[in-house]
Design a protein around this motif. Structure first.
Motif, PDB file in Angstrom:
ATOM      1  N   ASP A 135       0.871  -1.163   0.000  1.00 12.58           N
ATOM      2  CA  ASP A 135       0.000   0.000   0.000  1.00 12.58           C
ATOM      3  C   ASP A 135       0.914   1.220   0.000  1.00 12.58           C
ATOM      4  O   ASP A 135       2.140   1.108   0.140  1.00 12.58           O
ATOM      5  CB  ASP A 135      -0.938   0.003   1.211  1.00 12.58           C
ATOM      6  N   GLU A 138       0.255   7.553   2.778  1.00 11.03           N
ATOM      7  CA  GLU A 138      -0.505   8.775   2.492  1.00 11.03           C
ATOM      8  C   GLU A 138       0.312   9.998   2.900  1.00 11.03           C
ATOM      9  O   GLU A 138       0.907  10.042   3.973  1.00 11.03           O
ATOM     10  CB  GLU A 138      -1.836   8.751   3.244  1.00 11.03           C
ATOM     11  N   LYS A 280       4.415   0.810   1.875  1.00 14.50           N
ATOM     12  CA  LYS A 280       4.406   0.028   3.104  1.00 14.50           C
ATOM     13  C   LYS A 280       3.670  -1.277   2.819  1.00 14.50           C
ATOM     14  O   LYS A 280       3.114  -1.464   1.726  1.00 14.50           O
ATOM     15  CB  LYS A 280       3.714   0.797   4.231  1.00 14.50           C
ATOM     16  N   GLY A 282       0.884  -4.152   2.618  1.00 16.34           N
ATOM     17  CA  GLY A 282      -0.558  -4.138   2.404  1.00 16.34           C
ATOM     18  C   GLY A 282      -1.326  -4.113   3.714  1.00 16.34           C
ATOM     19  O   GLY A 282      -0.889  -4.673   4.726  1.00 16.34           O
ATOM     20  N   ARG A 283      -2.475  -3.471   3.700  1.00 19.22           N
ATOM     21  CA  ARG A 283      -3.232  -3.121   4.899  1.00 19.22           C
ATOM     22  C   ARG A 283      -3.527  -4.312   5.817  1.00 19.22           C
ATOM     23  O   ARG A 283      -3.497  -4.171   7.046  1.00 19.22           O
ATOM     24  CB  ARG A 283      -4.548  -2.472   4.454  1.00 19.22           C
ATOM     25  N   GLU A 286      -1.057  -4.936   8.558  1.00 18.34           N
ATOM     26  CA  GLU A 286      -1.195  -3.999   9.670  1.00 18.34           C
ATOM     27  C   GLU A 286      -2.373  -4.377  10.559  1.00 18.34           C
ATOM     28  O   GLU A 286      -2.277  -4.361  11.794  1.00 18.34           O
ATOM     29  CB  GLU A 286      -1.371  -2.586   9.120  1.00 18.34           C
ATOM     30  N   LEU A 287      -3.510  -4.728   9.939  1.00 14.81           N
ATOM     31  CA  LEU A 287      -4.688  -5.129  10.707  1.00 14.81           C
ATOM     32  C   LEU A 287      -4.421  -6.382  11.531  1.00 14.81           C
ATOM     33  O   LEU A 287      -5.001  -6.566  12.604  1.00 14.81           O
ATOM     34  CB  LEU A 287      -5.873  -5.360   9.766  1.00 14.81           C
ATOM     35  N   THR A 291       3.091  -5.862  11.775  1.00 18.38           N
ATOM     36  CA  THR A 291       4.044  -4.942  11.163  1.00 18.38           C
ATOM     37  C   THR A 291       4.739  -4.090  12.216  1.00 18.38           C
ATOM     38  O   THR A 291       4.296  -3.997  13.367  1.00 18.38           O
ATOM     39  CB  THR A 291       3.363  -3.999  10.154  1.00 18.38           C
ATOM     40  N   ASN A 294       5.378  -0.129   9.121  1.00 16.46           N
ATOM     41  CA  ASN A 294       5.520  -0.074   7.669  1.00 16.46           C
ATOM     42  C   ASN A 294       5.581  -1.466   7.047  1.00 16.46           C
ATOM     43  O   ASN A 294       4.842  -1.778   6.129  1.00 16.46           O
ATOM     44  CB  ASN A 294       6.768   0.728   7.277  1.00 16.46           C
TER      45      ASN A 294
END
Length: 419
Positions: A135, A138, A280, A282-283, A286-287, A291, A294
């Motif tokens: 991802d 931002e 970073k 993929g989401r 992180e969920l 991670t 990053n």
């Protein structure tokens, strides 16, 4: 080092150390859930299903019904490939015993060992393999966000973004300006932005020969730099202006509404702007809570995460040491992971982890270059053992052979991934 399709598919003995046997749920076969159907996830799913001969229940979660490879997508931009050439379906995986679920994975409960789906419900697992790719960070490029990706495409997730960038190239006015904002390290496919510059230059040389290319780069140097710069001088003299960090390439902002790029305070009106921001994992990684903010730190011996021995992360999303983030790397890591997971769940033999990678790049017709290495697992990381790289001044015959080798590899890896 050269590879053909048969040799590539045969390089499957990249294996890992035995894990302790997990709890197998009483109701049946052990379950592996794989999230992400790219070079890492598809390979892992296929190898576990094939190697276990039905002893392991393997489910792949992938939202798209057609997978477009990021590798070779630059050749589509250059006019060497059609979009259909880099698109692949999942029928071969399904035929090979993998349960393919087209949905988004939107959460992981590591205590309950379940993955929740956007469409509702959840899937239980004994082992979870995450291969979600990248991802974007931002705000990494001032003025740019995902809401601006139609005006200034990233095209670093292949498919519709690739088609959009190609359409914008085709619509450029005569003598127009193409700008690229290159990413900071680390990122997917280190030579990728510069192969893209080469392919855009090739397209423009054929269709818009007075056009210009500006590259704003936050790095002082890049992968295969001497090879690319030699190729740009030989094939696209005067067309490409690369602005590195020493000359303000890291001080960049963009205005998608005005179609301008500011480099170290100098504002330039452009016709096409390819923004490739910082990246970073993929989401879903992180969920899942695996991670460091990053990327996902992993153990080199089997690609299991530092946070949870039953969760593995492959490819671009992982922080593993010396390997570049590439399709070849993800495929190589997936074979190590698959062997380790199958061994843990079924007691099958597990081989020591060994890895390899090669990245090919096309600069101009029949002018291919490559870089690669072999790696081993150490307690600290995946460590480079030795490497190779194309040399400046090579003969045209050797460069043509290098490109032809890349074509054979592409056929080999997509077959190896998807059956």
């Amino acid at each position: 080092m050269t590879l053909n399709r048969r040799q590539f598919i045969g390089t499957t003995a990249t294996m890992a150390a035995v894990l302790s046997a997990p709890m197998v749920r009483a109701q049946g076969k052990p379950r592996v859930v794989v999230v992400g159907g790219g070079a890492g996830g598809a390979t892992a799913a296929r190898y576990i299903a094939k190697g276990s001969k039905g002893a392991v229940d393997v489910t792949l979660i992938e939202p798209t019904r057609k997978y477009y490879t990021c590798f070779f997508s630059n050749l589509y931009l250059g006019g060497f490939k059609e979009i259909e050439d880099i698109g692949h379906t999942y029928g071969g995986l399904a035929a090979g015993g993998v349960n393919v679920v087209h949905d988004w994975a939107v959460g992981v409960d590591r205590d309950a060992k379940t993955v929740s789906l956007a469409g509702g419900g959840s899937l239980p697992y004994d082992k979870l393999i995450l291969s979600p790719g990248i991802d974007f960070v931002e705000g990494a490029v001032e003025g740019w966000g995902l809401s601006a990706q139609n005006a200034m495409p990233h095209a670093y997730k292949a498919g519709s973004q690739s088609e959009l960038l190609k359409a914008q190239l085709m619509a450029m006015p005569a003598g127009g300006t193409f700008a690229m904002v290159a990413p900071p390290n680390p990122y997917r496919c280190p030579p990728g932005p510069y192969e893209r510059v080469s392919m855009v230059a090739h397209f423009l040389k054929q269709n818009n020969p007075t056009a210009k290319i500006i590259v704003a780069d936050p790095k002082p140097k890049f992968s295969k730099m001497a090879l690319f710069q030699e190729g740009w001088a030989n094939h696209y003299e005067g067309m490409i202006d690369w602005i590195g960090d020493d000359f303000g390439g890291g001080n960049v902002s963009v205005d998608p509404n005005e179609m301008t790029v500011s480099i170290d305070g100098e504002v330039t009106k452009v016709d096409v702007c390819n923004v490739i921001p910082a990246m970073k994992a993929g989401r879903i990684a992180e969920l899942a809570g695996v991670t460091d903010g990053n990327w996902a730190p992993v153990n080199a011996s089997d690609m299991s995460t530092k946070a949870d021995a039953d969760v593995y992360v492959l490819g671009d999303a992982s922080s593993q040491g010396d390997m570049p983030k590439s399709g070849f790397s993800a495929n190589s890591q997936a074979k190590v992971c698959a062997n380790a997971v199958r061994g843990a769940l079924t007691g099958s033999k597990v081989f020591p982890a060994k890895f390899s990678n090669t990245c090919w790049s096309l600069i101009a017709p029949d002018d291919g270059v490559k870089v690669g290495a072999t790696y081993e697992a150490t307690p600290e990381k995946i460590a480079k053992v030795d490497g190779f790289i194309s040399q400046t001044g090579e003969s045209s015959d050797l460069r043509k052979a290098t490109y032809e080798e890349s074509e054979g590899w592409y056929t080999g890896i997509t077959t190896d991934m998807l059956g």
